[in-house]
Design an enzyme around this catalytic site. Structure first.
Site, PDB file in Angstrom:
ATOM      1  N   ASN A  47      37.976  -5.965  35.226  1.00 23.61           N
ATOM      2  CA  ASN A  47      37.829  -5.591  33.810  1.00 23.61           C
ATOM      3  C   ASN A  47      39.231  -5.343  33.252  1.00 23.61           C
ATOM      4  O   ASN A  47      40.050  -4.722  33.923  1.00 23.61           O
ATOM      5  CB  ASN A  47      37.050  -4.280  33.659  1.00 23.61           C
ATOM      6  CG  ASN A  47      35.586  -4.443  34.024  1.00 23.61           C
ATOM      7  OD1 ASN A  47      35.120  -5.552  34.275  1.00 23.61           O
ATOM      8  ND2 ASN A  47      34.867  -3.333  34.055  1.00 23.61           N
ATOM      9  N   GLY A  48      39.455  -5.765  32.027  1.00 23.55           N
ATOM     10  CA  GLY A  48      40.761  -5.514  31.412  1.00 23.55           C
ATOM     11  C   GLY A  48      41.510  -6.813  31.187  1.00 23.55           C
ATOM     12  O   GLY A  48      40.930  -7.908  31.250  1.00 23.55           O
ATOM     13  N   LYS A  99      29.875  -2.214  24.300  1.00 26.14           N
ATOM     14  CA  LYS A  99      29.718  -0.776  24.104  1.00 26.14           C
ATOM     15  C   LYS A  99      31.063  -0.073  24.025  1.00 26.14           C
ATOM     16  O   LYS A  99      31.284   0.760  23.160  1.00 26.14           O
ATOM     17  CB  LYS A  99      28.873  -0.188  25.238  1.00 26.14           C
ATOM     18  CG  LYS A  99      28.639   1.312  25.125  1.00 26.14           C
ATOM     19  CD  LYS A  99      27.908   1.672  23.839  1.00 26.14           C
ATOM     20  CE  LYS A  99      27.755   3.167  23.647  1.00 26.14           C
ATOM     21  NZ  LYS A  99      27.383   3.494  22.262  1.00 26.14           N
ATOM     22  N   CYS A 135      33.210  -5.869  29.880  1.00 25.12           N
ATOM     23  CA  CYS A 135      32.917  -6.292  31.244  1.00 25.12           C
ATOM     24  C   CYS A 135      32.397  -5.132  32.084  1.00 25.12           C
ATOM     25  O   CYS A 135      32.706  -3.975  31.810  1.00 25.12           O
ATOM     26  CB  CYS A 135      34.177  -6.822  31.891  1.00 25.12           C
ATOM     27  SG  CYS A 135      34.962  -8.124  30.953  1.00 25.12           S
ATOM     28  N   HIS A 176      35.818  -1.289  -9.434  1.00 25.51           N
ATOM     29  CA  HIS A 176      37.161  -1.865  -9.331  1.00 25.51           C
ATOM     30  C   HIS A 176      37.127  -3.222  -8.643  1.00 25.51           C
ATOM     31  O   HIS A 176      38.148  -3.709  -8.175  1.00 25.51           O
ATOM     32  CB  HIS A 176      38.092  -0.894  -8.579  1.00 25.51           C
ATOM     33  CG  HIS A 176      38.299   0.388  -9.320  1.00 25.51           C
ATOM     34  ND1 HIS A 176      39.134   0.493 -10.417  1.00 25.51           N
ATOM     35  CD2 HIS A 176      37.740   1.605  -9.172  1.00 25.51           C
ATOM     36  CE1 HIS A 176      39.092   1.728 -10.888  1.00 25.51           C
ATOM     37  NE2 HIS A 176      38.239   2.424 -10.145  1.00 25.51           N
ATOM     38  N   TRP A 211      32.758 -10.265  29.580  1.00 26.18           N
ATOM     39  CA  TRP A 211      32.804 -10.426  28.123  1.00 26.18           C
ATOM     40  C   TRP A 211      34.065 -11.232  27.860  1.00 26.18           C
ATOM     41  O   TRP A 211      35.185 -10.756  28.102  1.00 26.18           O
ATOM     42  CB  TRP A 211      32.861  -9.052  27.467  1.00 26.18           C
ATOM     43  CG  TRP A 211      32.716  -9.047  25.986  1.00 26.18           C
ATOM     44  CD1 TRP A 211      31.563  -9.110  25.266  1.00 26.18           C
ATOM     45  CD2 TRP A 211      33.763  -8.923  25.021  1.00 26.18           C
ATOM     46  NE1 TRP A 211      31.821  -9.043  23.921  1.00 26.18           N
ATOM     47  CE2 TRP A 211      33.166  -8.930  23.741  1.00 26.18           C
ATOM     48  CE3 TRP A 211      35.151  -8.825  25.111  1.00 26.18           C
ATOM     49  CZ2 TRP A 211      33.906  -8.837  22.565  1.00 26.18           C
ATOM     50  CZ3 TRP A 211      35.886  -8.731  23.943  1.00 26.18           C
ATOM     51  CH2 TRP A 211      35.262  -8.739  22.689  1.00 26.18           C
ATOM     52  N   GLU A 233      26.024  -4.315  12.366  1.00 30.28           N
ATOM     53  CA  GLU A 233      26.180  -4.617  13.787  1.00 30.28           C
ATOM     54  C   GLU A 233      24.863  -4.945  14.482  1.00 30.28           C
ATOM     55  O   GLU A 233      24.855  -5.728  15.417  1.00 30.28           O
ATOM     56  CB  GLU A 233      26.978  -3.553  14.541  1.00 30.28           C
ATOM     57  CG  GLU A 233      26.359  -2.213  14.690  1.00 30.28           C
ATOM     58  CD  GLU A 233      27.285  -1.237  15.434  1.00 30.28           C
ATOM     59  OE1 GLU A 233      28.113  -1.658  16.237  1.00 30.28           O
ATOM     60  OE2 GLU A 233      27.152  -0.025  15.194  1.00 30.28           O
ATOM     61  N   LYS A 239      26.260   0.345  10.808  1.00 23.45           N
ATOM     62  CA  LYS A 239      25.038   0.265  11.622  1.00 23.45           C
ATOM     63  C   LYS A 239      24.249  -0.972  11.234  1.00 23.45           C
ATOM     64  O   LYS A 239      23.778  -1.702  12.093  1.00 23.45           O
ATOM     65  CB  LYS A 239      24.143   1.504  11.426  1.00 23.45           C
ATOM     66  CG  LYS A 239      24.555   2.776  12.082  1.00 23.45           C
ATOM     67  CD  LYS A 239      24.503   2.794  13.579  1.00 23.45           C
ATOM     68  CE  LYS A 239      25.811   2.310  14.141  1.00 23.45           C
ATOM     69  NZ  LYS A 239      26.810   3.287  14.491  1.00 23.45           N
ATOM     70  N   GLU A 286      29.501   4.361   7.603  1.00 22.48           N
ATOM     71  CA  GLU A 286      28.771   4.359   8.874  1.00 22.48           C
ATOM     72  C   GLU A 286      27.408   3.661   8.731  1.00 22.48           C
ATOM     73  O   GLU A 286      26.997   2.895   9.604  1.00 22.48           O
ATOM     74  CB  GLU A 286      28.606   5.808   9.374  1.00 22.48           C
ATOM     75  CG  GLU A 286      27.805   5.985  10.634  1.00 22.48           C
ATOM     76  CD  GLU A 286      28.367   5.242  11.851  1.00 22.48           C
ATOM     77  OE1 GLU A 286      29.500   4.731  11.793  1.00 22.48           O
ATOM     78  OE2 GLU A 286      27.635   5.146  12.851  1.00 22.48           O
ATOM     79  N   ARG A 310      26.367  -2.918  27.873  1.00 17.18           N
ATOM     80  CA  ARG A 310      27.766  -2.918  27.465  1.00 17.18           C
ATOM     81  C   ARG A 310      28.161  -4.201  26.750  1.00 17.18           C
ATOM     82  O   ARG A 310      29.228  -4.258  26.140  1.00 17.18           O
ATOM     83  CB  ARG A 310      28.662  -2.700  28.672  1.00 17.18           C
ATOM     84  CG  ARG A 310      28.384  -1.390  29.385  1.00 17.18           C
ATOM     85  CD  ARG A 310      29.299  -1.195  30.548  1.00 17.18           C
ATOM     86  NE  ARG A 310      30.666  -1.048  30.109  1.00 17.18           N
ATOM     87  CZ  ARG A 310      31.216   0.108  29.772  1.00 17.18           C
ATOM     88  NH1 ARG A 310      30.504   1.201  29.815  1.00 17.18           N
ATOM     89  NH2 ARG A 310      32.455   0.171  29.377  1.00 17.18           N
TER      90      ARG A 310
HETATM   91  O1  M6R Z   1      33.693   4.824  22.496  1.00 14.74           O
HETATM   92  P1  M6R Z   1      34.324   4.933  21.143  1.00 14.74           P
HETATM   93  O2  M6R Z   1      33.740   6.024  20.330  1.00 14.74           O
HETATM   94  O3  M6R Z   1      35.820   5.032  21.207  1.00 14.74           O
HETATM   95  O4  M6R Z   1      33.996   3.561  20.443  1.00 14.74           O
HETATM   96  C1  M6R Z   1      34.524   3.252  19.195  1.00 14.74           C
HETATM   97  C2  M6R Z   1      33.840   2.059  18.589  1.00 14.74           C
HETATM   98  O5  M6R Z   1      34.045   0.933  19.376  1.00 14.74           O
HETATM   99  C3  M6R Z   1      32.335   2.282  18.413  1.00 14.74           C
HETATM  100  O6  M6R Z   1      32.067   3.412  17.652  1.00 14.74           O
HETATM  101  C4  M6R Z   1      31.705   1.058  17.748  1.00 14.74           C
HETATM  102  O7  M6R Z   1      32.161   0.930  16.439  1.00 14.74           O
HETATM  103  C5  M6R Z   1      30.182   1.145  17.796  1.00 14.74           C
HETATM  104  N1  M6R Z   1      29.625  -0.139  18.103  1.00 14.74           N
HETATM  105  C6  M6R Z   1      29.591   1.585  16.515  1.00 14.74           C
HETATM  106  O8  M6R Z   1      28.206   1.624  16.543  1.00 14.74           O
END
Ligand code: M6R
Length: 614
Positions: free
Chosen positions: A105-106, A609, A2, A510, A79, A494, A491, A487, A27
């Site tokens: 927010n929250g 975000k 949010c 395995h 959100w 997502e 990427k 990682e 975000r």
């Molecule tokens: O702000 P942060 O580094 O704590 O965020 C952690 C994850 O939410 C963040 O890395 C998320 O996995 C990203 N979308 C990855 O690209």
């Protein structure tokens, strides 16, 4: 997640609210709304969908008197958590009198209890949200006291996380804000004041900001900011200068923030390492850590916590600490860490890694570690963020704002910081000054290394076209390339929505190997560093199942090139640096696959975000 913006000042609020809200689009959100004050009345519009839809609604529904008139207002991108993304559930929410409008927010943890008590007093609700309950609760308390006192009392009554902004019909030039666990920043302008949950929303207007602390409440007018505790006691909060400029929050000619941020890595890495390398001493200077060698030498264990990409950086960091500093290290998903009652001692250093510094699980992990008496440090990008403040000491990335939801430049800077930390720690243990100096010279190469990978952009874009139609993919690696495999897969999934799994290459047989077939490509991280020879066998295993193999190799390694369907040739580098160029190549690969598939790269579906809820 949010987003909140607010404005009070001489200019028309509506256009400002909409444009500032747009700066928070990155975000992730699924509905939007705004409230403005005019002639003692609160006017509200809200809608599911994008801010553009809200802007069209404003144009259609509100007379120009209102669009150009009101000079105090709040707006929100939601959100969905409590209830689907409908108009009713979108913020702002009104109290029962219709004279108080609130954005939040929250999550209010005890909202069900408060709602029950309000229903018993005759309240009815138009939405399923916890926010509307909070608005009613504040309104109920304001029947018997002034609004500030009511707000303070309400904040003492609610449990959970919140960043809020509120306007009241009878206070035409005031916004009330508060925070607990969810950021609120106040932008101090010339005869005007801004509110936002993220500096990106206001940096175009002012760089002078006040960060609220947890359980701060503030009354904001065009000319002053009055900050109080939740016990209504005045407190002073310093005005800070924002480090970034407006261009950092714009695309600068790139079609997407993600591509811009991938390309910024030579520069962001330069900023991360600037002033921190000490070739003469063979070490790294990390002033923010504020740790003397005597203290470092006392750590028996290092625990790295984080989520998502930050967790993957931590996995790389773990190996650095063990390889360079001989300190046992382990890495744990922050949510798991906080709930499994970890055993910690004052000889443990818990390092919280978070780009935003606002990830709820990482913050909770920090609090758990503090409670258990462990030493703390933070690695954050956002200055003044909750993780940075709660850990009290640490290292900032200085990577500049990361707007794209898919984290890119933060990862390379996190890895660089962890490497510098490990060198510093290593120098307090067995690492000699010669070894330290050699590593420092390698670290100096990072920006140039990143630039060389970026030269592969066109090649990777062409490759991506060949891989864009698959539905599944595996990423495999060993040693330093194992976190990179995770990682790379993260990427891809997502932003392109291709189902991708990262695996340790040895783990393939395995179980997961059962899924390999000609329709399931494998991205094999086979750089010429330790583990490469074993990767040869793993690639053969994949080829034997007719899986197409895209290998990341070191330039000149024709052996692996001959085994794979396709290759990305990366510049030769030290094993410890290799996660950075390899990850940059995989970021480009994911980006181009997503582009070919026509995905919404900067705002992938369902993602936010920073994940400020559990
Ligand atoms: O702000 P942060 O580094 O704590 O965020 C952690 C994850 O939410 C963040 O890395 C998320 O996995 C990203 N979308 C990855 O690209």
């Amino acid at each position: 997640m949010c987003g909140i913006v607010g404005y009070v000042g001489p200019r028309p609020a509506v256009p400002l609210l909409l444009s500032n809200l747009r700066r928070l689009e990155y975000r992730g959100y699924d509905s939007a709304g705004l409230a403005v004050l005019e002639d003692g009345t609160i006017h509200i519009l809200k809608t599911p969908g994008k801010i553009q839809r809200l802007a069209e609604l404003v144009e259609r529904e509100w007379p120009s008197r209102l669009r150009q008139g009101g000079s105090c207002g709040i707006a929100h991108t939601r959100w969905a958590t409590h209830g689907p993304p409908t108009r009713e559930n979108a913020h702002p929410h009104l109290d029962a009198s219709g004279r108080i409008a609130l954005v939040h927010n929250g999550i209010i943890d005890n909202y069900a209890d408060l709602r029950r008590r309000l229903v018993a007093r005759g309240h009815t609700f138009a939405s399923e949200t916890d926010t509307e309950v909070l608005a009613h609760w504040i309104g109920e308390l304001a029947r018997e006291s002034d609004l500030l006192a009511a707000l303070c009392q309400a904040l003492r009554d609610v449990e959970g996380t919140l960043g809020i902004a509120l306007v009241c019909a009878s206070d035409p030039d005031r916004i009330y804000v508060a925070r607990r666990g969810s950021p609120v920043v106040i932008g101090v302008g010339d005869q005007e004041t801004f509110v936002a949950s993220d500096p990106a929303a206001i940096v175009a207007h002012t760089k002078r900001v006040i960060y609220l602390d947890d359980d701060d409440v503030a009354v904001i007018t065009p000319t002053y900011v009055d900050v109080r505790t939740i016990h209504n006691v005045p407190v002073s909060r310093a005005v800070a200068e924002l480090e970034w400029d407006i261009h950092a929050a714009e695309k600068g000619g790139y079609p997407h923030f993600m591509l811009k941020e991938i390309h910024e890595q030579p520069e962001s890495l330069r900023n991360t390492i600037r002033g921190r390398l000490d070739p003469a001493g063979g070490t790294c200077k990390l002033g923010g850590l504020a740790m003397e060698p005597r203290e470092i030498a006392q750590f028996r264990r290092i625990v790295l916590v984080g989520c998502g990409t930050s967790l993957h950086a931590g996995m790389v960091g773990r190996m650095y600490f063990e390889d360079l500093a001989d300190i046992p290290a382990y890495v744990e998903q922050a949510a798991e860490f906080r709930y499994r009652n970890p055993i910690l001692t004052p000889h443990d250093l818990v390092v919280a890694i978070s780009q935003s510094g606002e990830t709820a699980d990482t913050i909770a992990a920090v609090r758990e570690a503090r409670l258990k008496g462990a030493a703390l440090a933070g690695i954050c990008n956002v200055v003044g963020s909750t993780v940075a403040r709660e850990t009290g000491r640490g290292v900032y990335l200085h990577a500049g704002p990361e707007i794209g939801v898919a984290s890119t430049k933060a990862f390379s800077s996190q890895v660089a910081v962890l490497l510098m930390m490990a060198v510093k720690f290593g120098r307090c243990h067995r690492l000699s000054s010669e070894e330290g100096a050699a590593l420092v010279r390698e670290i100096e190469r990072l920006p140039e290394l990143a630039a060389r990978v970026l030269e592969l952009n066109e090649t990777i874009a062409r490759l991506a076209e060949r891989y864009a139609d698959y539905l599944d993919a595996f990423y495999i690696g060993r040693g330093y390339m194992y976190p990179v495999a995770l990682e790379g897969a993260l990427k891809l999934k997502e932003i392109s929505y291709i189902h991708a799994e990262g695996y340790h290459a040895a783990e393939l047989k395995h179980g997961p190997i059962a899924l390999l077939d000609p329709q399931t490509p494998v991205v094999a991280l086979a750089l010429d560093i330790p583990g490469r020879d074993k990767m040869l066998g793993n690639i053969q295993e994949c080829r034997a199942r007719h899986a197409p193999v895209l290998a990341l190799i070191t330039e000149g390694d024709e052996v692996v090139a001959g085994m794979a369907q396709d290759v990305i040739r990366l510049p030769r580098c030290h094993e410890l640096l290799a996660p950075i160029p390899a990850t940059i190549a995989l970021q480009l690969f994911a980006y181009h696959v997503a582009r070919v598939r026509g995905c919404e790269i900067d705002q992938p579906r369902n993602l936010a975000k920073s994940v400020t809820v559990e």
